[in-house]
Design a protein around this motif. Structure first.
Motif, PDB file in Angstrom:
ATOM      1  N   GLY A   1       1.300  -5.880  -7.146  1.00  0.00           N
ATOM      2  CA  GLY A   1       1.130  -5.999  -5.712  1.00  0.00           C
ATOM      3  C   GLY A   1      -0.185  -5.396  -5.288  1.00  0.00           C
ATOM      4  O   GLY A   1      -1.000  -4.982  -6.115  1.00  0.00           O
ATOM      5  N   PHE A   2      -0.381  -5.325  -3.980  1.00  0.00           N
ATOM      6  CA  PHE A   2      -1.594  -4.785  -3.376  1.00  0.00           C
ATOM      7  C   PHE A   2      -1.212  -3.931  -2.187  1.00  0.00           C
ATOM      8  O   PHE A   2      -0.244  -4.221  -1.494  1.00  0.00           O
ATOM      9  N   VAL A   3      -2.016  -2.911  -1.921  1.00  0.00           N
ATOM     10  CA  VAL A   3      -1.866  -2.135  -0.697  1.00  0.00           C
ATOM     11  C   VAL A   3      -2.774  -2.792   0.342  1.00  0.00           C
ATOM     12  O   VAL A   3      -3.995  -2.835   0.160  1.00  0.00           O
TER      13      VAL A   3
ATOM     14  N   LEU B   1       1.937  -5.829  -0.276  1.00  0.00           N
ATOM     15  CA  LEU B   1       2.296  -7.224  -0.493  1.00  0.00           C
ATOM     16  C   LEU B   1       2.553  -7.424  -1.978  1.00  0.00           C
ATOM     17  O   LEU B   1       1.756  -6.983  -2.809  1.00  0.00           O
ATOM     18  N   PHE B   2       3.681  -8.061  -2.276  1.00  0.00           N
ATOM     19  CA  PHE B   2       4.049  -8.357  -3.663  1.00  0.00           C
ATOM     20  C   PHE B   2       4.279  -9.860  -3.803  1.00  0.00           C
ATOM     21  O   PHE B   2       5.201 -10.395  -3.189  1.00  0.00           O
ATOM     22  N   PRO B   3       3.454 -10.563  -4.587  1.00  0.00           N
ATOM     23  CA  PRO B   3       3.713 -11.977  -4.840  1.00  0.00           C
ATOM     24  C   PRO B   3       5.026 -12.149  -5.598  1.00  0.00           C
ATOM     25  O   PRO B   3       5.369 -11.323  -6.448  1.00  0.00           O
TER      26      PRO B   3
ATOM     27  N   ILE C   1       6.462 -14.399  -1.052  1.00  0.00           N
ATOM     28  CA  ILE C   1       5.899 -13.056  -1.095  1.00  0.00           C
ATOM     29  C   ILE C   1       6.917 -12.073  -0.534  1.00  0.00           C
ATOM     30  O   ILE C   1       7.831 -12.446   0.196  1.00  0.00           O
ATOM     31  N   GLU C   2       6.742 -10.820  -0.888  1.00  0.00           N
ATOM     32  CA  GLU C   2       7.566  -9.756  -0.342  1.00  0.00           C
ATOM     33  C   GLU C   2       6.623  -8.732   0.272  1.00  0.00           C
ATOM     34  O   GLU C   2       5.624  -8.349  -0.326  1.00  0.00           O
ATOM     35  N   ILE C   3       6.943  -8.309   1.481  1.00  0.00           N
ATOM     36  CA  ILE C   3       6.158  -7.290   2.164  1.00  0.00           C
ATOM     37  C   ILE C   3       7.023  -6.045   2.271  1.00  0.00           C
ATOM     38  O   ILE C   3       8.176  -6.123   2.702  1.00  0.00           O
TER      39      ILE C   3
END
Length: 78
Positions: free
Chosen positions: A61-63, A53-55, A3-5
Motif C-alpha cells: 500500500g501507500f501512505v 490506500l491498498f490495491p 482498492i481499500e482505504i
C-alpha cells in the motif's frame, strides 16, 4: 481492480527510504510493514493520523497523507 482505504496512526518513520509503519486501530493495532509515503505527503511523524490506500491486487500500500484534527489543528490561519 478494487482498492481499500484505511485510516491509521504512524508508528515509526524511516526517513532514509521515505516510508512509515502504520498501526491500524480497527485491526487490533496491527502494524504494517514499511509503506512508501507519497512525496507531497512527506514528512509524516509518529502519532500522525494518516490515510492509506491498498490495491486489492496485493498487500502493498501507500501512505496518501495525514490530516488535521481537533487535537492537531493547522498552524497559522487566514
Amino acid at each position: 481492480m478494487g482498492i481499500e482505504i484505511q485510516v491509521g496512526i504512524v508508528s515509526s518513520v524511516n526517513a532514509a527510504t521515505g516510508s512509515a509503519r502504520i498501526a491500524f486501530p480497527n485491526r487490533g493495532n496491527t502494524v504494517s510493514k514499511e509503506l512508501p509515503v507519497m512525496k507531497k505527503a512527506w514528512p509524516v511523524k509518529p502519532k500522525d493520523l494518516v490515510v492509506c490506500l491498498f490495491p486489492a491486487t496485493g498487500t502493498d500500500g501507500f501512505v496518501l497523507g495525514s490530516y488535521y484534527t481537533v487535537d492537531d489543528p493547522p498552524t497559522g490561519g487566514a
